[in-house]
Scaffold this motif. Structure first.
Motif, mmCIF file in Angstrom:
data_model
loop_
_atom_site.group_PDB
_atom_site.id
_atom_site.type_symbol
_atom_site.label_atom_id
_atom_site.label_comp_id
_atom_site.label_asym_id
_atom_site.label_seq_id
_atom_site.Cartn_x
_atom_site.Cartn_y
_atom_site.Cartn_z
ATOM 1 N N PRO A 159 0.816 -1.232 0.000
ATOM 2 C CA PRO A 159 0.000 0.000 0.000
ATOM 3 C C PRO A 159 0.843 1.272 0.000
ATOM 4 O O PRO A 159 0.519 2.240 -0.703
ATOM 5 N N GLU A 174 -8.041 8.438 -6.133
ATOM 6 C CA GLU A 174 -9.347 7.825 -6.299
ATOM 7 C C GLU A 174 -9.801 7.220 -4.967
ATOM 8 O O GLU A 174 -9.008 7.014 -4.053
ATOM 9 N N SER A 175 -11.088 6.902 -4.870
ATOM 10 C CA SER A 175 -11.626 6.319 -3.630
ATOM 11 C C SER A 175 -10.905 5.017 -3.290
ATOM 12 O O SER A 175 -10.688 4.707 -2.110
ATOM 13 N N GLU A 176 -10.516 4.276 -4.301
ATOM 14 C CA GLU A 176 -9.787 3.026 -4.056
ATOM 15 C C GLU A 176 -8.453 3.295 -3.368
ATOM 16 O O GLU A 176 -8.038 2.547 -2.476
ATOM 17 N N MET A 177 -7.779 4.382 -3.746
ATOM 18 C CA MET A 177 -6.498 4.711 -3.139
ATOM 19 C C MET A 177 -6.664 5.208 -1.703
ATOM 20 O O MET A 177 -5.777 5.029 -0.866
ATOM 21 N N TYR A 178 -7.809 5.821 -1.408
ATOM 22 C CA TYR A 178 -8.077 6.188 -0.015
ATOM 23 C C TYR A 178 -8.243 4.938 0.850
ATOM 24 O O TYR A 178 -7.829 4.912 2.013
ATOM 25 N N ARG A 179 -8.823 3.918 0.288
ATOM 26 C CA ARG A 179 -8.940 2.647 1.021
ATOM 27 C C ARG A 179 -7.565 2.031 1.239
ATOM 28 O O ARG A 179 -7.305 1.421 2.288
ATOM 29 N N VAL A 180 -6.695 2.198 0.257
ATOM 30 C CA VAL A 180 -5.310 1.745 0.410
ATOM 31 C C VAL A 180 -4.642 2.513 1.557
ATOM 32 O O VAL A 180 -3.964 1.935 2.412
ATOM 33 N N TRP A 181 -4.851 3.837 1.589
ATOM 34 C CA TRP A 181 -4.267 4.667 2.645
ATOM 35 C C TRP A 181 -4.767 4.252 4.029
ATOM 36 O O TRP A 181 -4.008 4.261 4.997
ATOM 37 N N GLU A 182 -6.023 3.887 4.134
ATOM 38 C CA GLU A 182 -6.586 3.482 5.413
ATOM 39 C C GLU A 182 -5.943 2.205 5.949
ATOM 40 O O GLU A 182 -5.986 1.944 7.157
ATOM 41 N N ARG A 183 -5.335 1.427 5.083
ATOM 42 C CA ARG A 183 -4.669 0.195 5.508
ATOM 43 C C ARG A 183 -3.274 0.436 6.060
ATOM 44 O O ARG A 183 -2.678 -0.448 6.682
#
Length: 238
Positions: A159, A174-183
């Motif tokens: 990530p 993108e929203s997908e990359m924000y989910r990556v950041w949350e990990r």
């Protein structure tokens, strides 16, 4: 390099005012164009702190001043200013040592702890944090190879690596990359756990060292901490 024993000086966390002072210097004309920002530093120091072992200032300071690898150096006005800035850098690192040693479950990368003025600013700082972390990994030579060669553990780094690839673009995440950041916080805990035996082994053999007093020992005739090989008075202490 998470240390379990702290000197009296290292127990003093860097303050918000001191962070502003450090940021002002990093944004000034005294430093090369490719110097790190505070959020880049936060990622960079995090990699050093949770990584395989102690990294000396003479190794990491050149990356702070110039991430391009050209080893450009800052222009300090006085010896006292140089000592102050190095002191603040080491204090910032030691603050991370404390946080990641005592409350690792509550640690968040710097961009996730601030109220930011816009999504664009948030995106930029997230990318810069990831770039700083990967600079810490890549600047450590082969020290990180055991993790990089472990396919299962390599997923912990993925990530951060993906976000670092976006560091120099201006495209919104993108929203997908924000989910990556949350990990990322969970991945950091996993990376720290992977390197824990290495860090404990270093401390047991006496190779670990406290960093908090390094800035106090800079003399004009001492080797410069930037790693140039020159005396301080002919390098960063000009």
């Amino acid at each position: 390099m998470i240390q379990e024993d702290f000197s009296e000086n290292s127990l003093i966390e860097i303050t918000a005012h001191e962070l502003d002072e450090l940021q002002d210097f990093l944004l000034s004309d005294a430093v090369p164009q490719r110097a790190m920002l505070l959020d880049t530093l936060d990622g960079f120091f995090t990699a050093l702190v949770i990584g395989p072992g102690t990294v000396l200032p003479s190794t990491w300071l050149p990356f702070v001043w110039d991430m391009s690898g050209r080893k450009e150096e800052p222009k300090f006005e006085t010896l006292e200013q140089a000592q102050r800035i190095v002191e603040l850098l080491i204090k910032m690192m030691n603050s991370l040592v404390m946080k990641l040693s005592t409350s690792p479950d509550y640690y968040e990368p710097r961009p996730g702890t601030m109220a930011l003025e816009s999504d664009e600013t948030r995106d930029f700082l997230i990318k810069q944090w990831a770039k700083g972390f990967m600079t810490g990994v890549n600047g450590s030579g082969t020290a990180w190879d055991p993790l990089l060669l472990d396919k299962q553990c390599l997923t912990l780094l993925a990530p951060i690596y993906l976000l670092s690839l976006r560091a120099d673009d201006h495209v919104p995440l993108e929203s997908e990359m924000y989910r990556v950041w949350e990990r990322v916080p969970e991945c950091l805990r996993g990376i720290s756990e992977f390197w824990l035996p290495s860090r404990r082994g270093e401390m047991a053999t006496g190779k670990g060292m406290a960093l908090a007093t390094e800035a106090e020992r800079i003399g004009r005739n001492d080797p410069c901490l930037c790693g140039s090989g020159k005396k301080f008075k002919k390098c960063c202490g000009k």
